[in-house]
Write a protein that holds these residues in place. Structure first.
Motif, mmCIF file in Angstrom:
data_model
loop_
_atom_site.group_PDB
_atom_site.id
_atom_site.type_symbol
_atom_site.label_atom_id
_atom_site.label_comp_id
_atom_site.label_asym_id
_atom_site.label_seq_id
_atom_site.Cartn_x
_atom_site.Cartn_y
_atom_site.Cartn_z
ATOM 1 N N TYR A 105 0.823 -1.210 0.000
ATOM 2 C CA TYR A 105 0.000 0.000 0.000
ATOM 3 C C TYR A 105 0.854 1.255 0.000
ATOM 4 O O TYR A 105 0.501 2.273 -0.573
ATOM 5 C CB TYR A 105 -0.904 0.009 1.230
ATOM 6 N N ALA A 106 2.029 1.143 0.640
ATOM 7 C CA ALA A 106 2.873 2.326 0.786
ATOM 8 C C ALA A 106 3.247 2.922 -0.553
ATOM 9 O O ALA A 106 3.312 4.138 -0.697
ATOM 10 C CB ALA A 106 4.146 1.961 1.553
ATOM 11 N N PHE A 107 3.486 2.069 -1.545
ATOM 12 C CA PHE A 107 3.888 2.588 -2.849
ATOM 13 C C PHE A 107 2.770 2.487 -3.870
ATOM 14 O O PHE A 107 2.993 2.508 -5.056
ATOM 15 C CB PHE A 107 5.135 1.851 -3.334
ATOM 16 N N LEU A 259 2.839 11.278 2.108
ATOM 17 C CA LEU A 259 4.232 11.172 1.678
ATOM 18 C C LEU A 259 4.466 9.930 0.829
ATOM 19 O O LEU A 259 5.275 9.947 -0.099
ATOM 20 C CB LEU A 259 5.157 11.153 2.906
ATOM 21 N N HIS A 260 3.756 8.853 1.130
ATOM 22 C CA HIS A 260 3.893 7.657 0.303
ATOM 23 C C HIS A 260 3.325 7.904 -1.093
ATOM 24 O O HIS A 260 3.825 7.360 -2.082
ATOM 25 C CB HIS A 260 3.187 6.476 0.967
ATOM 26 N N ALA A 261 2.275 8.718 -1.190
ATOM 27 C CA ALA A 261 1.734 9.063 -2.505
ATOM 28 C C ALA A 261 2.761 9.842 -3.315
ATOM 29 O O ALA A 261 2.956 9.587 -4.515
ATOM 30 C CB ALA A 261 0.450 9.870 -2.346
ATOM 31 N N VAL A 287 20.303 13.363 0.416
ATOM 32 C CA VAL A 287 20.700 12.389 1.439
ATOM 33 C C VAL A 287 22.102 12.694 1.951
ATOM 34 O O VAL A 287 22.368 12.619 3.161
ATOM 35 C CB VAL A 287 20.612 10.950 0.881
ATOM 36 N N ARG A 288 23.007 13.057 1.052
ATOM 37 C CA ARG A 288 24.372 13.389 1.465
ATOM 38 C C ARG A 288 24.396 14.598 2.384
ATOM 39 O O ARG A 288 25.056 14.591 3.434
ATOM 40 C CB ARG A 288 25.236 13.644 0.232
ATOM 41 N N LEU A 314 12.259 7.864 3.522
ATOM 42 C CA LEU A 314 11.501 7.730 2.282
ATOM 43 C C LEU A 314 12.377 8.028 1.070
ATOM 44 O O LEU A 314 12.316 7.337 0.054
ATOM 45 C CB LEU A 314 10.287 8.657 2.296
ATOM 46 N N LEU A 315 13.211 9.072 1.181
ATOM 47 C CA LEU A 315 14.127 9.390 0.082
ATOM 48 C C LEU A 315 15.127 8.261 -0.126
ATOM 49 O O LEU A 315 15.479 7.929 -1.266
ATOM 50 C CB LEU A 315 14.865 10.700 0.365
ATOM 51 N N CYS A 316 15.578 7.669 0.969
ATOM 52 C CA CYS A 316 16.519 6.549 0.845
ATOM 53 C C CYS A 316 15.871 5.357 0.149
ATOM 54 O O CYS A 316 16.502 4.693 -0.688
ATOM 55 C CB CYS A 316 17.016 6.136 2.229
ATOM 56 N N MET A 317 14.608 5.085 0.479
ATOM 57 C CA MET A 317 13.911 3.963 -0.149
ATOM 58 C C MET A 317 13.695 4.210 -1.639
ATOM 59 O O MET A 317 13.845 3.304 -2.462
ATOM 60 C CB MET A 317 12.580 3.718 0.562
#
Length: 380
Positions: A105-107, A259-261, A287-288, A314-317
């Motif tokens: 569901y998250a994605f 945020l997942h959307a 991320v850096r 979330l950005l890392c994923m």
């Protein structure tokens, strides 16, 4: 000249002010009256500009494929079988804390992942049979601005599918002759989606879901994507940056569904190779920078932004998923990555992970996984 004009205006106000009112009160009254008139004119201009763009869209469609426009107005059903592209029910998408959200569901918060997975397995000879159902024009205020551009871009996709199947003859070189219409249509779509993602309402309407589907279909189409990227690349880059900042800055308690959307939309944008490479570059940079800020705060025992720390995962994923897609595609080489950002990210990364691993083990693990994917792509 400006000083003389101001002086003349002051004298005119003094001489014309009614009795019982001070010059200040009368000036404020005049300013308010003029501003109201300006607002009225601005709204009229916006309406007229929208109508001009709509007419230009219709004209461009006629130039590309006159037969499609005529038959679409008369009876679209005679050309295509109607097929709903959004079979999902959105009644279950209720706003919650986000603490009980599955990976599937998250994605798939917008309900469009299944549609694209299914479309990848459809016989290309039958794709021209697909048709998006007519839009419900009873939209919310946020959706009204999306109606015209979504319909225009949707019609372009329909013409593309019909011409590919040999049903219609279309001349897409006309898109090169009218960059204004293409750019403004895509810009309106992106701006409308940005407004929604900044303050989303759940459950997500079918209309907004279709808007995302149209955008992704447009940038992944082998023919139309070239025209769109030529005209709207900077706008698409700005859109991706805005979505990344929306993820990082959102501090609402019930923010995770929204945020997942946004995350899912970024992943879909990564289906286009050109957009994917720049998106990876943006994500590596964010991320850096956060890792360096977190290390600095840890070393001096300072406070850090806990909300941003939660959102950075979330950005890392997203970054990890995009890099996995890159390495799995044999036709994409490591030279397609933005070398500068990759070098910056990998520089001193081992030291950062070493210092953060005790206090922030999960974040350190994500940094390590991303570095492994970057290095594996380089080896390949």
């Amino acid at each position: 000249y400006l000083k003389i004009s101001k002086l003349a205006l002051a004298f005119a106000i003094i001489h014309s002010k009614p009795p019982g009112k001070s010059c200040k009160e009368y000036t404020e009254h005049l300013a308010k009256t003029v501003s109201e008139q300006d607002f009225g004119w601005k709204s009229k201009v916006e309406v007229l500009e929208a109508e001009v763009l709509r007419l230009r869209q219709e004209l461009l469609l006629i130039k590309i494929c006159p037969r499609f426009c005529l038959e679409n107005d008369a009876s679209a059903e005679t050309l295509l079988d109607q097929e709903c592209i959004n079979p999902m029910s959105y009644s279950s998408q209720l706003e919650d804390s986000g603490c009980d959200v599955s990976n599937d569901y998250a994605f798939d918060s917008l309900g469009i992942a299944s549609d694209f997975h299914q479309s990848e397995h459809v016989d290309t000879s039958k794709r021209w049979l697909e048709r998006v159902p007519p839009f419900n024009l009873c939209c919310t205020s946020k959706e009204e601005s999306l109606t015209a551009p979504v319909q225009f871009l949707q019609h372009l996709l329909e013409i593309r599918k019909l011409s590919e199947g040999g049903i219609l003859q279309a001349d897409f070189t006309e898109l090169e002759n009218d960059s204004f219409t293409v750019f403004n249509s895509v810009s309106q779509l992106l701006d409308g989606l940005t407004i929604f993602y900044n303050s989303p309402k759940f459950p997500v309407s079918n209309f907004l879901t279709e808007a995302v589907c149209v955008l992704i279909s447009l940038i992944t189409d082998t023919k139309l994507s070239n025209h769109v990227l030529k005209k709207c690349f900077k706008k698409l880059e700005e859109f991706k940056k805005n979505l990344i900042q929306i993820i990082l800055r959102n501090s609402n308690v019930n923010r995770f569904q929204a945020l997942h959307a946004v995350s899912h939309t970024l992943l879909l944008l990564g289906r286009n190779n050109i957009l994917r490479n720049s998106l990876i570059s943006f994500l590596l940079s964010e991320v850096r920078q956060f890792a360096e800020q977190l290390l600095q705060a840890h070393q001096i025992q300072a406070m850090y932004d806990i909300t941003q720390y939660e959102n950075i995962f979330l950005l890392c994923m997203i970054l990890e998923q995009l890099l996995q897609n890159e390495t799995e595609e044999s036709n994409i080489s490591s030279s397609d990555y933005d070398g500068e950002e990759k070098i910056k990210f990998l520089k001193n990364l081992d030291q950062i992970i070493l210092h953060l691993s005790d206090e922030f083990p999960l974040f350190s693990l994500y940094l390590w996984r991303v570095s492994v994917l970057l290095n594996s792509a380089q080896i390949q």
